[in-house]
Design a protein around this motif. Structure first.
Motif, short mmCIF file in Angstrom:
data_model
loop_
_atom_site.label_atom_id
_atom_site.label_comp_id
_atom_site.label_asym_id
_atom_site.label_seq_id
_atom_site.Cartn_x
_atom_site.Cartn_y
_atom_site.Cartn_z
N LEU A 84 12.18 32.26 -33.38
CA LEU A 84 13.44 32.24 -34.12
C LEU A 84 13.33 33.13 -35.36
CD1 LEU A 84 14.42 28.45 -34.07
CD2 LEU A 84 15.39 30.30 -32.68
N GLN A 88 17.48 31.43 -38.60
CA GLN A 88 17.71 30.47 -37.50
C GLN A 88 16.80 29.26 -37.66
OE1 GLN A 88 16.96 33.45 -34.43
NE2 GLN A 88 19.01 33.06 -33.60
N ILE A 107 24.90 32.22 -39.54
CA ILE A 107 23.56 32.80 -39.56
C ILE A 107 23.63 34.31 -39.73
CG2 ILE A 107 21.53 33.26 -38.12
CD1 ILE A 107 21.80 30.33 -37.12
#
Length: 163
Positions: A84, A88, A107
């Motif tokens: 990630l 995230q 995000i």
């Protein structure tokens, strides 16, 4: 119909689209990248934020043809090598999501914000800059915590106001 060519998440793509096709629809319908959400269709909610040539863009306000020859990154392309992205991971760790509908746009906007501010952010700035992204679930507290935590993890300086 026009042929549109661009790089999406590091991969060269092309497609024949009507001239009025929005970037969000090209990504979702032609490329199957459904992480970019259609929320309001009027650029008010921010669910459709992607990066075009490294800058956050509300893809419901940009024609696919305007992104021709551009480098586009969607939420699907943010993670690298199965790991990630720090933003995230911070959203996951700090519970910066509930239903998840706004999360991809949040995000993508947060990554752009951290990059533009060279990782120097405070709570007031994060809250002000996320005004263009609507979340109907969380009340933003955990979203702001996640952005500040990601800022620190990415080597920046984050300041949290006294609670």
């Amino acid at each position: 119909m026009s042929k549109v060519e661009m790089t999406v998440n590091g991969r060269s793509v092309s497609g024949d689209v009507e001239d009025r096709t929005l970037l969000v629809h090209f990504l979702r319908e032609h490329l199957g990248l459904t992480g970019t959400h259609v929320g309001c269709d009027t650029s008010q909610c921010g669910a459709c934020v992607v990066h075009v040539d490294g800058k956050a863009v509300k893809s419901c306000t940009m024609l696919a043809a305007q992104a021709a020859r551009a480098e586009v990154t969607t939420i699907e392309g943010l993670a690298a090598g199965g790991e990630l992205h720090p933003v995230q991971a911070a959203f996951k760790e700090h519970h910066g999501l509930q239903c998840g509908f706004c999360t991809p746009g949040m995000i993508m906007a947060a990554v752009d914000m951290i990059n533009r501010h060279s990782g120097k952010l405070d709570e007031k700035t994060v809250r002000a800059e996320l005004e263009g992204n609507i979340c109907r679930c969380t009340g933003y507290h955990n979203i702001v915590k996640a952005v500040l935590a990601a800022t620190e993890q990415m080597g920046g300086a984050a300041k949290v106001a006294a609670e």
